[in-house]
Design a protein around this motif. Structure first.
Motif, PDB file in Angstrom:
ATOM      1  N   ILE A  11       0.832  -1.211   0.000  1.00 37.35           N
ATOM      2  CA  ILE A  11       0.000   0.000   0.000  1.00 37.35           C
ATOM      3  C   ILE A  11       0.863   1.256   0.000  1.00 37.35           C
ATOM      4  O   ILE A  11       0.608   2.197  -0.754  1.00 37.35           O
ATOM      5  CB  ILE A  11      -0.933   0.001   1.232  1.00 37.35           C
ATOM      6  N   LYS A  12       1.911   1.265   0.839  1.00 33.43           N
ATOM      7  CA  LYS A  12       2.800   2.430   0.911  1.00 33.43           C
ATOM      8  C   LYS A  12       3.483   2.689  -0.434  1.00 33.43           C
ATOM      9  O   LYS A  12       3.637   3.835  -0.872  1.00 33.43           O
ATOM     10  CB  LYS A  12       3.861   2.188   1.985  1.00 33.43           C
ATOM     11  N   THR A  13       3.872   1.610  -1.109  1.00 34.14           N
ATOM     12  CA  THR A  13       4.596   1.747  -2.373  1.00 34.14           C
ATOM     13  C   THR A  13       3.688   2.174  -3.518  1.00 34.14           C
ATOM     14  O   THR A  13       4.049   3.041  -4.318  1.00 34.14           O
ATOM     15  CB  THR A  13       5.288   0.422  -2.734  1.00 34.14           C
ATOM     16  N   THR A  14       2.520   1.573  -3.604  1.00 29.55           N
ATOM     17  CA  THR A  14       1.673   1.791  -4.783  1.00 29.55           C
ATOM     18  C   THR A  14       0.702   2.951  -4.652  1.00 29.55           C
ATOM     19  O   THR A  14       0.301   3.540  -5.661  1.00 29.55           O
ATOM     20  CB  THR A  14       0.866   0.521  -5.102  1.00 29.55           C
ATOM     21  N   PHE A  15       0.312   3.305  -3.436  1.00 27.30           N
ATOM     22  CA  PHE A  15      -0.713   4.337  -3.268  1.00 27.30           C
ATOM     23  C   PHE A  15      -0.198   5.634  -2.641  1.00 27.30           C
ATOM     24  O   PHE A  15      -0.899   6.635  -2.650  1.00 27.30           O
ATOM     25  CB  PHE A  15      -1.880   3.805  -2.421  1.00 27.30           C
ATOM     26  N   SER A  16       1.012   5.604  -2.102  1.00 25.13           N
ATOM     27  CA  SER A  16       1.557   6.806  -1.477  1.00 25.13           C
ATOM     28  C   SER A  16       2.351   7.620  -2.490  1.00 25.13           C
ATOM     29  O   SER A  16       2.974   7.076  -3.393  1.00 25.13           O
ATOM     30  CB  SER A  16       2.462   6.425  -0.299  1.00 25.13           C
ATOM     31  N   SER A  17       2.344   8.942  -2.323  1.00 23.22           N
ATOM     32  CA  SER A  17       3.119   9.818  -3.196  1.00 23.22           C
ATOM     33  C   SER A  17       4.436  10.207  -2.554  1.00 23.22           C
ATOM     34  O   SER A  17       5.146  11.086  -3.053  1.00 23.22           O
ATOM     35  CB  SER A  17       2.310  11.087  -3.508  1.00 23.22           C
ATOM     36  N   ASN A  18       4.778   9.532  -1.445  1.00 18.96           N
ATOM     37  CA  ASN A  18       6.000   9.876  -0.707  1.00 18.96           C
ATOM     38  C   ASN A  18       7.023   8.756  -0.720  1.00 18.96           C
ATOM     39  O   ASN A  18       7.797   8.591   0.225  1.00 18.96           O
ATOM     40  CB  ASN A  18       5.651  10.238   0.747  1.00 18.96           C
ATOM     41  N   GLY A  19       7.027   7.958  -1.785  1.00 16.92           N
ATOM     42  CA  GLY A  19       8.058   6.939  -1.918  1.00 16.92           C
ATOM     43  C   GLY A  19       7.597   5.549  -1.567  1.00 16.92           C
ATOM     44  O   GLY A  19       6.450   5.328  -1.165  1.00 16.92           O
ATOM     45  N   GLY A  20       8.510   4.582  -1.726  1.00 17.69           N
ATOM     46  CA  GLY A  20       8.186   3.187  -1.492  1.00 17.69           C
ATOM     47  C   GLY A  20       8.263   2.792  -0.030  1.00 17.69           C
ATOM     48  O   GLY A  20       8.807   3.518   0.801  1.00 17.69           O
ATOM     49  N   GLY A  21       7.702   1.617   0.268  1.00 16.70           N
ATOM     50  CA  GLY A  21       7.768   1.077   1.617  1.00 16.70           C
ATOM     51  C   GLY A  21       9.185   0.644   1.959  1.00 16.70           C
ATOM     52  O   GLY A  21      10.060   0.561   1.095  1.00 16.70           O
ATOM     53  N   LYS A  22       9.403   0.330   3.223  1.00 19.14           N
ATOM     54  CA  LYS A  22      10.750  -0.023   3.669  1.00 19.14           C
ATOM     55  C   LYS A  22      11.243  -1.317   3.030  1.00 19.14           C
ATOM     56  O   LYS A  22      12.420  -1.435   2.678  1.00 19.14           O
ATOM     57  CB  LYS A  22      10.758  -0.147   5.201  1.00 19.14           C
ATOM     58  N   ILE A  23      10.348  -2.290   2.890  1.00 25.12           N
ATOM     59  CA  ILE A  23      10.751  -3.550   2.262  1.00 25.12           C
ATOM     60  C   ILE A  23      11.109  -3.313   0.807  1.00 25.12           C
ATOM     61  O   ILE A  23      12.152  -3.766   0.316  1.00 25.12           O
ATOM     62  CB  ILE A  23       9.628  -4.600   2.379  1.00 25.12           C
ATOM     63  N   THR A  24      10.261  -2.581   0.100  1.00 24.48           N
ATOM     64  CA  THR A  24      10.505  -2.274  -1.314  1.00 24.48           C
ATOM     65  C   THR A  24      11.804  -1.504  -1.482  1.00 24.48           C
ATOM     66  O   THR A  24      12.600  -1.791  -2.384  1.00 24.48           O
ATOM     67  CB  THR A  24       9.339  -1.456  -1.888  1.00 24.48           C
ATOM     68  N   SER A  25      12.037  -0.524  -0.618  1.00 23.55           N
ATOM     69  CA  SER A  25      13.252   0.287  -0.710  1.00 23.55           C
ATOM     70  C   SER A  25      14.495  -0.563  -0.472  1.00 23.55           C
ATOM     71  O   SER A  25      15.508  -0.417  -1.180  1.00 23.55           O
ATOM     72  CB  SER A  25      13.205   1.427   0.306  1.00 23.55           C
TER      73      SER A  25
END
Length: 335
Positions: free
Chosen positions: A21-35
């Motif tokens: 959700i953080k990665t695909t729907f946020s405009s403030n960057g990817g999630g910690k796992i994705t990063s």
């Protein structure tokens, strides 16, 4: 009931969903796992390529990062669902015989539930597990949709990145050449006529970095299409232009703000712990001096670059090195 498996399964599932959700729907960057996955995959390719920006291997880093992110999401959701089912020996049975499913069969059940296939050869035994199955199926559907809505604009942002690189490199292969090409004998109007387009593309590229940080790992091994040398070239040309007498103050302020915003984004997102391992060269000023374009003498201009712009140029150096390039690609001796 094995509560350890249940807790671990719920934790893994929830963390994966939150990262997605953080990665695909946020405009403030990817999630910690994705990063973490993105950075790890890039580092593998970067080291394997010999930290050489011209290596064709680096061209595959971006797609590999996207595939790795997708696999991590699949493994996280699938593994979480599997652990939850494994916590209860009687959670799943074979629909035809009602025989309790083996761990391997539960893994298969978790997979086809998340993929929304709904084969039906295995079923949940209680209302609780049926609800878990339904939630997992909805999560799988949302996962597929979110992945598509994320990857399509990422590829679009990569296209803009290449367009911006080509736009800048087409203006001149070096900062000095860019300025000389812009001079019409009276002023730099031909350059300032392009500033609005440059600022618009660069600001969009910066915003794309906020929304899709993964684009930083899409590398082009051709210098004229590589975004980092292009932006460093533009920044150097901008500061050389500040030392001339013919300037459009409004357009200069626009370009200054846009470049500063981009570099601040890079500092916060990708260069937190990175330091430059080489020094930025002093630009050759004789070609500009011969044309009488410099407002100050060459020694004063050199001091601006060596002292006033020292910290900024360290950041530019780190940015180049992070992408496998050097100042040779900016000042023309590394074509």
């Amino acid at each position: 009931m094995n509560y350890l498996y249940l807790v671990l399964g719920i934790l893994l599932f929830v963390l994966t969903v939150m990262d997605l959700i953080k990665t695909t729907f946020s405009s403030n960057g990817g999630g910690k796992i994705t990063s973490a996955v993105s950075k790890g995959v890039w580092n593998v390719f970067f080291v394997a390529s010999g930290k050489n920006g011209r290596s064709k291997l680096l061209s595959y880093a971006g797609p590999a990062v996207l595939i790795s992110i997708l696999l991590v999401w699949i493994i996280g959701l699938w593994g979480g669902m599997f652990l939850m089912l494994l916590s209860d020996k009687n959670s799943i049975v074979k629909s035809s015989t009602l025989v309790v499913a083996t761990p391997l069969e539960k893994l298969y059940y978790a997979g086809f539930t998340l993929s929304t296939l709904g084969v039906g050869d295995y079923i949940a035994t209680t209302d609780s597990w049926r609800i878990v199955t339904s939630l997992a199926a909805f999560s799988g559907l949302a996962f597929i949709t979110a992945s598509i809505t994320y990857f399509v604009p990422v590829l679009s942002a990569v296209g803009l990145q290449s367009k911006l690189s080509l736009y800048i490199s087409g203006m001149g292969k070096t900062p000095q050449q860019l300025i000389l090409n812009s001079w019409n004998g009276k002023d730099f109007s031909s350059f300032f006529d392009t500033v609005s387009d440059l600022c618009q593309m660069l600001m969009q590229h910066t915003m794309n970095h906020h929304s899709y940080p993964v684009i930083h790992y899409f590398h082009n091994n051709k210098v004229k299409l590589a975004i980092t040398p292009a932006i460093v070239l533009l920044d150097e040309a901008f500061h050389l232009l500040k030392c001339t007498s013919s300037k459009d103050e409004l357009k200069m302020e626009m370009l200054q703000t846009t470049l500063d915003t981009y570099l601040e984004t890079m500092r916060e997102s990708f260069l937190k712990n990175d330091e430059a391992h080489s020094d930025a060269p002093t630009p050759v000023l004789e070609p500009l001096q011969k044309q009488g374009l410099l407002q100050e003498n060459t020694e004063q201009v050199k001091q601006v670059f060596e002292r006033e712009q020292k910290d900024r140029r360290k950041l530019l150096t780190a940015l180049l090195e992070k992408d496998g390039w050097s100042w040779k690609q900016v000042y023309g001796s590394g074509d």
